[in-house]
Design an enzyme around this catalytic site. Structure first.
Site, PDB file in Angstrom:
ATOM      1  N   TYR A 293     -69.664-119.336  50.693  1.00  0.00           N
ATOM      2  CA  TYR A 293     -70.711-119.928  51.520  1.00  0.00           C
ATOM      3  C   TYR A 293     -70.263-121.288  52.048  1.00  0.00           C
ATOM      4  O   TYR A 293     -69.559-122.020  51.361  1.00  0.00           O
ATOM      5  CB  TYR A 293     -72.002-120.138  50.705  1.00  0.00           C
ATOM      6  CG  TYR A 293     -72.491-118.934  49.937  1.00  0.00           C
ATOM      7  CD1 TYR A 293     -72.071-117.641  50.260  1.00  0.00           C
ATOM      8  CD2 TYR A 293     -73.375-119.084  48.879  1.00  0.00           C
ATOM      9  CE1 TYR A 293     -72.534-116.544  49.552  1.00  0.00           C
ATOM     10  CE2 TYR A 293     -73.850-117.985  48.167  1.00  0.00           C
ATOM     11  CZ  TYR A 293     -73.419-116.721  48.504  1.00  0.00           C
ATOM     12  OH  TYR A 293     -73.876-115.649  47.803  1.00  0.00           O
ATOM     13  N   GLU A 366     -94.857-122.327  35.438  1.00  0.00           N
ATOM     14  CA  GLU A 366     -95.303-121.473  36.553  1.00  0.00           C
ATOM     15  C   GLU A 366     -96.238-122.181  37.531  1.00  0.00           C
ATOM     16  O   GLU A 366     -96.540-121.641  38.596  1.00  0.00           O
ATOM     17  CB  GLU A 366     -95.974-120.206  36.006  1.00  0.00           C
ATOM     18  CG  GLU A 366     -94.963-119.269  35.348  1.00  0.00           C
ATOM     19  CD  GLU A 366     -95.614-118.108  34.613  1.00  0.00           C
ATOM     20  OE1 GLU A 366     -96.606-118.361  33.896  1.00  0.00           O
ATOM     21  OE2 GLU A 366     -95.144-116.969  34.768  1.00  0.00           O
TER      22      GLU A 366
END
Ligand SMILES: [Zn+2]
Ligand SMILES: [Zn+2]
Length: 387
Positions: A293, A366
């Site tokens: 990349y 979360e």
């Protein structure tokens, strides 16, 4: 927006846990993309499946005005989960150990928030496969998304990555290069096999490779401008099967990281010279360097815009504007080459123990999912408003 997102929190956490329990490796995200598609269908959001093999691209808005893209990645890693939680991976040796399950859930959350809005322009939601891995043609999901047109006519692109080593309430949004370019290499160092008791009758590739590895470890400190970030790690070494047999050859693989294009080329050249030591000692070598990349480069204007949105949506958040360079890499870089974009690392640390990325104990707080959903949705909304 954050309040609205927090009302969706249970639903988003359920989605994340479902994806977490059923992780899929790069370009195999069939269940995950089905799940994404099901949620988008329930929201009546127009979308296309099978882009970049297992990717999904959704479109919202009236099409009159600019186009802004939001991206999530969906793939998991070949790791056996060590967490003993109700939502632990049900697939042996596959785990969402980088948080891409949370990215997928957060982008679906953004879709839930954006369908309620009157959008003048286009919001494209890109659920890409395989950020972590390349396919047989050395292409990752982000590159394939670009090649298949997912970024065509996009005016700006944004993405978030959860960071398990950063506390909730912190976000990094830097300008310019933020994450490294990556290439990988495979080297074969070839000698001549023989009896371990008679090394002079062959040519020991273990000895040859030892010189090569030493030389590789000298490249960055001795050959590269010390003010430039660069690294080469030799990460695997394989040879031999018996303790009294000198093998024929030895295989090394590793990773090459850099930011500057000239330094990247120099690392490749120096690596070849290090391997060529095997020639000097009578052996042979083969070296294959596979381009990975490019560096991830945040557009300064879009990064400033994303920071301004984060300030409004997440007012309790500390925004780090000059984060340290990450030697990690991201295939969002291909998208940011195609359209000006910004990539943020958003704090998601659980704080109970170290839970590094790509580790069997990886997990996140979360609450980052609803926070991420709110930030993504508001970013798109404000982008279309302010163009
Ligand atoms: Zn990762
Ligand atoms: Zn990742």
């Amino acid at each position: 927006m954050l309040e609205r997102a927090l009302r969706l929190e249970k639903q988003l956490v359920d989605i994340r846990r479902d994806i977490h329990a059923h992780p899929e490796l790069g370009f195999h995200e069939s269940r995950t993309s089905q799940k994404v598609s099901d949620v988008l269908t329930s929201l009546r959001v127009e979308h296309q499946r099978g882009i970049a093999k297992t990717g999904v691209v959704a479109t919202l808005g009236d099409g009159h005005g600019p186009t802004v893209a939001l991206r999530a990645d969906m793939d998991a890693l070949p790791i056996q989960e060590a967490n003993d939680v109700a939502y632990r991976s049900q697939s042996p040796n596959v785990m969402h150990a980088c948080g891409h399950d949370a990215h997928t859930a957060a982008l679906l959350g953004a879709a839930m928030l954006l369908v309620k809005e009157d959008l003048h322009g286009t919001v494209r939601l890109i659920f890409q496969p395989s950020e972590e891995a390349q396919d047989g043609e050395h292409k990752s999901g982000g590159l394939r998304m670009v090649e298949e047109g997912a970024l065509d006519a996009v005016d700006a692109v944004f993405a978030l990555h959860v960071a398990s080593d950063m506390p909730v309430g912190m976000i990094e949004i830097g300008d310019g290069p933020i994450m490294a370019a990556v290439d990988s290499f495979q080297a074969r160092v070839i000698g001549r096999g023989c009896h371990g008791a008679y090394p002079h009758k062959g040519l020991d590739p273990v000895w040859l490779a030892a010189q090569v590895i030493n030389a590789i470890h000298g490249i960055v400190p001795r050959r590269i401008d010390p003010t430039q970030p660069a690294l080469i790690s030799a990460c695997t070494i394989h040879s031999g099967i018996a303790d009294n047999v000198i093998p024929e050859e030895i295989t090394l693989t590793g990773t090459i990281r850099s930011f500057d294009a000239g330094i990247r080329q120099q690392l490749h050249d120096e690596l070849r010279r290090a391997c060529a030591l095997a020639n000097g000692l009578g052996g042979e070598y083969e070296l294959a360097i596979v381009g990975g990349y490019p560096p991830t480069v945040n557009d300064a204007q879009q990064a400033a815009f994303l920071r301004s949105v984060a300030q409004v949506v997440l007012p309790d958040t500390q925004i780090v504007t000059k984060p340290p360079l990450h030697m990690g890499a991201e295939d969002f870089s291909f998208m940011a080459q195609k359209a000006p974009g910004a990539f943020a690392h958003i704090g998601a640390g659980k704080g109970d123990r170290p839970r590094p990325h790509h580790n069997p104990h990886f997990d996140i707080d979360e609450v980052v999912i609803a926070r991420g959903a709110a930030l993504l949705a508001e970013t798109a909304l404000r982008y279309l408003r302010n163009g």
